[in-house]
Each structure stands twice: as structure tokens, then as C-alpha cells.
Write a protein that holds these residues in place. Structure first.
Motif, PDB file in Angstrom:
ATOM      1  N   LEU A  74      16.288  40.293  48.371  1.00 32.66           N
ATOM      2  CA  LEU A  74      17.107  40.494  47.177  1.00 32.66           C
ATOM      3  C   LEU A  74      18.536  40.064  47.486  1.00 32.66           C
ATOM      4  O   LEU A  74      19.127  40.515  48.471  1.00 32.66           O
ATOM      5  CB  LEU A  74      17.094  41.967  46.759  1.00 32.66           C
ATOM      6  CG  LEU A  74      18.082  42.380  45.658  1.00 32.66           C
ATOM      7  CD1 LEU A  74      17.740  41.686  44.344  1.00 32.66           C
ATOM      8  CD2 LEU A  74      18.086  43.908  45.484  1.00 32.66           C
ATOM      9  N   ILE A  75      19.103  39.187  46.658  1.00 35.13           N
ATOM     10  CA  ILE A  75      20.493  38.761  46.820  1.00 35.13           C
ATOM     11  C   ILE A  75      21.399  39.803  46.163  1.00 35.13           C
ATOM     12  O   ILE A  75      21.179  40.202  45.018  1.00 35.13           O
ATOM     13  CB  ILE A  75      20.724  37.376  46.172  1.00 35.13           C
ATOM     14  CG1 ILE A  75      19.789  36.340  46.808  1.00 35.13           C
ATOM     15  CG2 ILE A  75      22.181  36.959  46.328  1.00 35.13           C
ATOM     16  CD1 ILE A  75      19.956  36.167  48.300  1.00 35.13           C
ATOM     17  N   VAL A  76      22.412  40.247  46.903  1.00 35.11           N
ATOM     18  CA  VAL A  76      23.348  41.265  46.415  1.00 35.11           C
ATOM     19  C   VAL A  76      24.773  40.782  46.630  1.00 35.11           C
ATOM     20  O   VAL A  76      25.025  39.801  47.327  1.00 35.11           O
ATOM     21  CB  VAL A  76      23.127  42.618  47.135  1.00 35.11           C
ATOM     22  CG1 VAL A  76      21.797  43.219  46.751  1.00 35.11           C
ATOM     23  CG2 VAL A  76      23.228  42.456  48.653  1.00 35.11           C
ATOM     24  N   SER A  77      25.700  41.493  46.036  1.00 34.01           N
ATOM     25  CA  SER A  77      27.119  41.144  46.163  1.00 34.01           C
ATOM     26  C   SER A  77      27.732  41.827  47.380  1.00 34.01           C
ATOM     27  O   SER A  77      28.688  42.599  47.270  1.00 34.01           O
ATOM     28  CB  SER A  77      27.871  41.529  44.886  1.00 34.01           C
ATOM     29  OG  SER A  77      27.340  40.857  43.778  1.00 34.01           O
ATOM     30  N   GLY A  78      27.174  41.551  48.546  1.00 33.26           N
ATOM     31  CA  GLY A  78      27.663  42.155  49.779  1.00 33.26           C
ATOM     32  C   GLY A  78      26.882  43.396  50.158  1.00 33.26           C
ATOM     33  O   GLY A  78      26.131  43.971  49.355  1.00 33.26           O
ATOM     34  N   ALA A  79      27.082  43.827  51.416  1.00 31.61           N
ATOM     35  CA  ALA A  79      26.318  44.958  51.948  1.00 31.61           C
ATOM     36  C   ALA A  79      26.625  46.260  51.232  1.00 31.61           C
ATOM     37  O   ALA A  79      25.770  47.149  51.136  1.00 31.61           O
ATOM     38  CB  ALA A  79      26.588  45.101  53.449  1.00 31.61           C
ATOM     39  N   LEU A  80      27.853  46.403  50.703  1.00 32.55           N
ATOM     40  CA  LEU A  80      28.203  47.642  50.003  1.00 32.55           C
ATOM     41  C   LEU A  80      27.334  47.822  48.763  1.00 32.55           C
ATOM     42  O   LEU A  80      26.860  48.930  48.480  1.00 32.55           O
ATOM     43  CB  LEU A  80      29.679  47.642  49.618  1.00 32.55           C
ATOM     44  CG  LEU A  80      30.181  48.849  48.840  1.00 32.55           C
ATOM     45  CD1 LEU A  80      29.890  50.138  49.595  1.00 32.55           C
ATOM     46  CD2 LEU A  80      31.666  48.727  48.552  1.00 32.55           C
ATOM     47  N   GLN A  81      27.095  46.743  48.024  1.00 30.79           N
ATOM     48  CA  GLN A  81      26.215  46.882  46.862  1.00 30.79           C
ATOM     49  C   GLN A  81      24.792  47.225  47.292  1.00 30.79           C
ATOM     50  O   GLN A  81      24.089  47.968  46.600  1.00 30.79           O
ATOM     51  CB  GLN A  81      26.207  45.616  46.006  1.00 30.79           C
ATOM     52  CG  GLN A  81      25.433  45.846  44.709  1.00 30.79           C
ATOM     53  CD  GLN A  81      25.303  44.622  43.835  1.00 30.79           C
ATOM     54  OE1 GLN A  81      24.998  43.539  44.313  1.00 30.79           O
ATOM     55  NE2 GLN A  81      25.552  44.791  42.545  1.00 30.79           N
ATOM     56  N   ALA A  82      24.379  46.696  48.431  1.00 31.13           N
ATOM     57  CA  ALA A  82      23.055  47.060  48.949  1.00 31.13           C
ATOM     58  C   ALA A  82      22.948  48.573  49.126  1.00 31.13           C
ATOM     59  O   ALA A  82      21.945  49.193  48.738  1.00 31.13           O
ATOM     60  CB  ALA A  82      22.794  46.343  50.274  1.00 31.13           C
ATOM     61  N   LEU A  83      23.975  49.186  49.693  1.00 33.24           N
ATOM     62  CA  LEU A  83      23.966  50.635  49.881  1.00 33.24           C
ATOM     63  C   LEU A  83      23.917  51.359  48.544  1.00 33.24           C
ATOM     64  O   LEU A  83      23.210  52.359  48.383  1.00 33.24           O
ATOM     65  CB  LEU A  83      25.201  51.071  50.666  1.00 33.24           C
ATOM     66  CG  LEU A  83      25.382  50.490  52.068  1.00 33.24           C
ATOM     67  CD1 LEU A  83      26.652  51.051  52.715  1.00 33.24           C
ATOM     68  CD2 LEU A  83      24.184  50.773  52.948  1.00 33.24           C
ATOM     69  N   GLN A  84      24.686  50.858  47.573  1.00 33.79           N
ATOM     70  CA  GLN A  84      24.697  51.497  46.254  1.00 33.79           C
ATOM     71  C   GLN A  84      23.321  51.432  45.590  1.00 33.79           C
ATOM     72  O   GLN A  84      22.842  52.417  45.029  1.00 33.79           O
ATOM     73  CB  GLN A  84      25.744  50.819  45.366  1.00 33.79           C
ATOM     74  CG  GLN A  84      27.175  51.070  45.815  1.00 33.79           C
ATOM     75  CD  GLN A  84      28.180  50.213  45.072  1.00 33.79           C
ATOM     76  OE1 GLN A  84      27.885  49.081  44.685  1.00 33.79           O
ATOM     77  NE2 GLN A  84      29.372  50.748  44.864  1.00 33.79           N
ATOM     78  N   LEU A  85      22.686  50.267  45.662  1.00 31.63           N
ATOM     79  CA  LEU A  85      21.380  50.113  45.034  1.00 31.63           C
ATOM     80  C   LEU A  85      20.341  51.017  45.685  1.00 31.63           C
ATOM     81  O   LEU A  85      19.507  51.623  45.005  1.00 31.63           O
ATOM     82  CB  LEU A  85      20.936  48.652  45.113  1.00 31.63           C
ATOM     83  CG  LEU A  85      21.761  47.645  44.312  1.00 31.63           C
ATOM     84  CD1 LEU A  85      21.265  46.229  44.581  1.00 31.63           C
ATOM     85  CD2 LEU A  85      21.711  47.952  42.825  1.00 31.63           C
ATOM     86  N   ILE A  86      20.390  51.105  47.009  1.00 28.11           N
ATOM     87  CA  ILE A  86      19.437  51.947  47.725  1.00 28.11           C
ATOM     88  C   ILE A  86      19.637  53.413  47.360  1.00 28.11           C
ATOM     89  O   ILE A  86      18.676  54.156  47.134  1.00 28.11           O
ATOM     90  CB  ILE A  86      19.560  51.714  49.240  1.00 28.11           C
ATOM     91  CG1 ILE A  86      18.999  50.330  49.596  1.00 28.11           C
ATOM     92  CG2 ILE A  86      18.847  52.810  50.033  1.00 28.11           C
ATOM     93  CD1 ILE A  86      19.365  49.855  50.980  1.00 28.11           C
ATOM     94  N   SER A  87      20.900  53.848  47.284  1.00 25.01           N
ATOM     95  CA  SER A  87      21.168  55.253  46.959  1.00 25.01           C
ATOM     96  C   SER A  87      20.730  55.581  45.544  1.00 25.01           C
ATOM     97  O   SER A  87      20.275  56.699  45.264  1.00 25.01           O
ATOM     98  CB  SER A  87      22.659  55.571  47.145  1.00 25.01           C
ATOM     99  OG  SER A  87      23.451  54.927  46.165  1.00 25.01           O
ATOM    100  N   GLN A  88      20.846  54.625  44.640  1.00 24.87           N
ATOM    101  CA  GLN A  88      20.500  54.879  43.237  1.00 24.87           C
ATOM    102  C   GLN A  88      19.025  54.604  42.934  1.00 24.87           C
ATOM    103  O   GLN A  88      18.454  55.203  42.033  1.00 24.87           O
ATOM    104  CB  GLN A  88      21.363  53.996  42.319  1.00 24.87           C
ATOM    105  CG  GLN A  88      22.837  54.311  42.380  1.00 24.87           C
ATOM    106  CD  GLN A  88      23.687  53.246  41.716  1.00 24.87           C
ATOM    107  OE1 GLN A  88      23.176  52.321  41.083  1.00 24.87           O
ATOM    108  NE2 GLN A  88      24.997  53.365  41.847  1.00 24.87           N
ATOM    109  N   GLY A  89      18.417  53.678  43.701  1.00 26.69           N
ATOM    110  CA  GLY A  89      17.109  53.183  43.323  1.00 26.69           C
ATOM    111  C   GLY A  89      15.922  53.830  44.007  1.00 26.69           C
ATOM    112  O   GLY A  89      14.836  53.912  43.409  1.00 26.69           O
ATOM    113  N   ILE A  90      16.099  54.302  45.255  1.00 30.21           N
ATOM    114  CA  ILE A  90      14.921  54.791  45.972  1.00 30.21           C
ATOM    115  C   ILE A  90      15.131  56.146  46.655  1.00 30.21           C
ATOM    116  O   ILE A  90      14.219  56.637  47.325  1.00 30.21           O
ATOM    117  CB  ILE A  90      14.445  53.767  47.033  1.00 30.21           C
ATOM    118  CG1 ILE A  90      15.527  53.524  48.092  1.00 30.21           C
ATOM    119  CG2 ILE A  90      14.040  52.466  46.368  1.00 30.21           C
ATOM    120  CD1 ILE A  90      15.039  52.648  49.245  1.00 30.21           C
TER     121      ILE A  90
END
Length: 480
Positions: A187-203
Motif C-alpha cells: 500500500l502506498i502511503v504519504s510517509g511512515a506517519l500515515q502508515a501508523l495512523q492507518l494501522i491505529s484506525q484500521g486494524i
């Protein structure tokens, strides 16, 4: 804190105090400074505007007389009205109550100060975690963008996981890191910080426990705390997170995942060796504890390549892997990636589409061009060579000026030196004193609130001349 990004014209016909009144009135009338906003101190305004404090006092007295501001015990001077509400029967909206009751937690004051002063060109940024402007490949990026002329076929929204040619390029690049990942699992994200946000919200569920190194970059963020997660620190040694402590912690408390930065850890610069990585993997496999591996510094080795990522050892789909071009190529591109099991990536892609509808198409085009062929590897070689020189210069300066007052380890990669002071002290006071000297620090308590002996030094951003000067001045402050 309000930003005073204006100065009066001392050559104008209008007196300076009237210019200040006009400026503040415009800020209040436009709604930029809503009712209940606290104004900076008189001294701060006088320094920002280059005027005598008495001039500021005269202007504020006029504004008080007009009913636009007032002095409140314990709060200083605040906006009490706006120009239209003076004549209106209805009270103005109380925007400050909205600000104060918003659900997302605020950054700690020091983080807000760092974010504010990082844009001040007069500051020497001694802790900044990004490459120096001199190391950013402006010319090569211009060439890449220019080469797209006649080939630009995509500027619309990308598919949820990101532009397929970029995911294919990332897949090929990851193979050089020992990671086999199909484009469908990226998954392409807007940097590692967004990756953390998506993980915290999504799973993850609210209230989940997140195991992580202590200290950790994550303590300086509110990304997991905003989702009501519990951060559970695990002690470190010179080889990273301690396996025996990790095993005990998992048995004591339920945890959702382990977040770790095994390669050139932020903020300590620690490199986890291969045998320690295998120990951590074995514990997490036994406990069925997922791992979130942050590998944004992994390619920035300076003396010799480090061990392969944890993801390269993963045979059971245990590891979610995040990478980024922000630390190695350009923070402005805003391109990173998450690698994981396809159902997880599908879920995170769905959450991302609800959040921003995909990463920038132009940035994805440029990133794909960078990752094709050997252009990116050649750039990394130049960056490593420069960072190695900067590290050596910084360690040499520390040896000259910090002997007897601090200790440190020479990092083998990344950006950071974790400087430990021999004596505990008020790091907030040191932060503010350094700020008055034009030096911006990252004190250790932003990575561990109980820390009163460390600071994160970065040799990646400031010029070599500024590094020498700032380290010398900091040593003098410490010796005082």
C-alpha cells in the motif's frame, strides 16, 4: 502560540503604535485571532516587531479602551471582542472552546516549540530528523519531471492501494532488501506517519496495548494515543530491545503488536544485530504477537550494510513493514509504503480512501522513476558518503568539547547520536536557553517523559559549520 509574522514600517507616515493597532484589529476582525485567544507577552511582541515595549503598551491600551482586548488574571491579555461584535447584539462564536474541547490530543509544548522554530532560518537545527537541503537531489528530480513530457498519462486519482507501476517498482526495490512482496501486498502511503495512523484506525481496537522500545519516536507522537492506545515501553540495551524483557511484558499484559525500529533506531541510533532480530522474531512467533517494523533508516548505513529487515526473516506473515523515501530522498515527495498480508492491506487501503483518496499522482510518478534502474542506489551512495563525513565531524567535535560532561556511542548509520549527560538537569530549561542562543534541540524527554539526561543530536541537517558552532555553544551552556 500566535505567530507574529509581520513588522511595522518605521519609515511610514503612520506612527508605529497605530500600525500595531491596525495589525491586531485586522487579525481580530478576520477571525484569525478569535475571542478568548491569548496574545503573546508584551516583551515577545516588542522583540518580534523590533520596537520599544512602551510602544506595544500604548497600542494595547488603545485596544483595551475600544473593548477588543482585556487583561485576565492568570491568562495575560486575551481577545475579548471583535470589531463587528462590539456593535452586534449576539455574542460571537467561542472558537477557543472548540479548540480546547477537540478530541485529538495536543502535542506537548516542547514539540510545538520545535515545530514552530524549525521554520525559522536563523535557528541551527541540532536535532532535526531530515536530510540537509544540500543533500536533496533537486537537479535529478527536475530531470525526472522533465523526462515525463509526452509520457504523462495519469494525473487522476490512483487505485486504493496506489499507482500500480509504483507498487511494482517498490516490489522490485524491496527484493534488494531481502523482502519478497507482490504489488498486491503493498500500500502506498504519504510517509511512515500515515502508515501508523492507518494501522491505529484500521486494524486495532481502542485501548489496545502497543509494545515498543523505550525511549521511542512514538512517544513524541499522539497518533496511537489519539486512538486511546496504551504505550508499553520495553527496556533497551546497546543491541536494541531486550528479548527477555519483551517476553516478560507479553506474559504480563495483553498487547496488540510490537512497534520497533531495529535499524538505526530513532532516537538512540541503535542497530539491532541479526542474532537479536532472530530472538525477537522467535518470541513474537511463539506468542503470536504481530510486529510493526519501521525501516525508514535501514538503507542509511555508513560503514557497512546492516542486517536484513525483520520482514526478510518473516515466514508466517507476522510482520507489517513500513518504509519511506522521506529520510533518504525527499520528505516533500510524501511517499512511503506498508507491506503486509493482503487482507490487511485491503483494509488499510479502504481506510486510506476514506481519509485522503490516495497519494499525490505526481509524487507517485516521480517516485516510480526514482526506483527504476539504479538511479536511487547511486543517490544513496552519495548520501551515505556525506552522512559519514558529518558523523565523523560531529563525533570529533563531541570529543573536543563534551569530554567529562557527556557520553555517547558512535552510530553506524541513520541520523542520530543519543547524547547522555553525566548529570541530570532540567532539560526544558536547557532547551529554552539553547533556543535563546539560536540552537534548536530535541531533548530526551520528548521520547521518554521521565528522561532528564539525554538529547537527540542529528548530524544530517545543519551545515558542517553550523554543527561545529552549535556544539561548541551547547558545551558552554552545559558547563555553566
Amino acid at each position: 502560540m500566535l505567530k507574529l509574522d509581520w513588522k511595522p514600517d518605521k519609515h511610514a507616515d503612520l506612527p508605529v503604535y497605530l500600525q500595531i493597532i491596525q495589525y491586531i484589529k485586522e487579525k481580530i476582525a478576520s477571525g484569525e485571532w478569535p475571542v478568548h485567544t491569548r496574545l503573546p507577552t508584551q516583551r515577545a511582541m516588542a522583540e518580534a516587531w523590533g520596537v520599544n515595549r512602551s510602544t506595544v503598551v500604548t497600542a494595547l491600551d488603545e485596544l483595551k479602551a475600544e473593548g477588543l482586548i482585556e487583561s485576565v488574571v492568570g491568562s495575560g491579555t486575551v481577545v475579548s471582542n471583535n470589531t463587528w461584535s462590539v456593535l452586534a447584539s449576539a455574542a460571537p462564536p467561542d472558537w477557543m472552546s472548540y479548540v480546547q474541547t477537540g478530541d485529538h490530543p495536543s502535542n506537548m509544548q516542547t514539540i510545538q516549540d520545535i515545530n514552530k522554530y524549525e521554520s525559522d532560518p536563523s535557528m541551527i537545527r541540532l536535532g532535526t530528523g531530515e536530510l540537509s537541503p544540500d543533500l536533496l537531489p533537486l537537479r535529478e528530480t527536475e530531470e525526472i519531471l522533465g523526462s515525463l513530457r509526452g509520457r504523462l498519462t495519469h494525473l487522476g486519482y490512483s487505485e486504493p492501494k496506489g499507482w500500480l507501476p509504483l507498487r511494482k517498482a517498490v516490489s522490485g526495490y524491496l527484493r534488494t532488501r531481502g523482502i519478497e512482496a507482490s504489488p498486491a501486498s503493498i500500500l502506498i502511503v504519504s510517509g511512515a506517519l500515515q502508515a501508523l495512523q492507518l494501522i491505529s484506525q484500521g486494524i486495532l481496537r481502542q485501548g489496545s496495548g502497543i509494545l515498543l522500545e523505550r525511549p521511542s519516536y512514538l512517544y513524541s507522537l499522539s497518533v496511537f494515543q489519539a486512538s486511546r492506545m496504551r504505550l508499553l515501553g520495553i527496556p533497551m540495551d546497546d543491541e536494541g530491545i531486550r528479548p527477555e524483557s519483551l517476553a516478560r511484558q507479553k506474559q504480563l499484559r495483553d498487547a496488540a503488536l510490537l512497534y520497533t525500529i531495529p535499524s538505526f533506531h530513532n532516537p538512540t541510533g541503535t542497530l539491532m544485530p541479526e542474532d537479536r532480530r532472530r530472538q525477537v522474531m522467535a518470541i513474537c512467533e511463539r506468542e503470536r504477537l504481530p510486529i510493526l517494523e519501521d525501516d525508514v533508516y535501514g538503507e542509511l548505513w555508513l560503514d557497512e550494510p546492516g542486517p536484513l529487515p525483520l520482514k526478510a526473516l518473516d515466514q508466517n506473515g507476522l510482520v507489517l513493514y513500513t518504509g519511506s523515501l522521506s529520510k533518504t530522498l525527499s520528505p516533500g515527495l510524501r511517499i512511503g509504503w506498508i507491506v503486509g498480508p493482503e487482507p490487511v492491506i485491503e483494509r488499510l487501503a479502504d481506510v486510506k480512501m476514506q481519509t485522503d483518496y490516495g497519494a499525490s499522482a505526481l509524487s507517485q510518478l516521480a517516485a516510480a522513476e526514482w526506483l527504476r534502474g539504479n538511479r536511487y542506489e547511486q543517490h544513496l551512495k552519495r548520501v551515505r558518503a556525506s552522512l559519514k563525513e558529518r558523523r565523523n565531524l560531529t563525533c570529533s567535535a563531541l570529543s573536543r568539547w563534551f569530554s567529562g560532561i557527556a557520553e555517547w556511542q558512535e552510530p553506524r548509520g541513520g541520523f542520530y547520536i543519543w547524547l547522555r549527560l553525566e548529570q541530570a538537569r532540567s532539560m526544558r530549561t536547557l532547551f529554552l536557553r539553547a533556543l535563546s542562543e539560536g540552537i534548536l534541540l530535541n531533548p530526551g524527554y520528548v521520547y521518554d517523559q521521565t528522561d532528564s539526561q539525554h538529547m537527540r543530536l542529528s548530524y544530517a541537517y545543519a551545515s558542517e559549520e553550523d554543527l561545529e558552532h552549535a556544539l561548541y555553544r551547547l558545551s558552554q551552556l552545559l558547563r555553566k
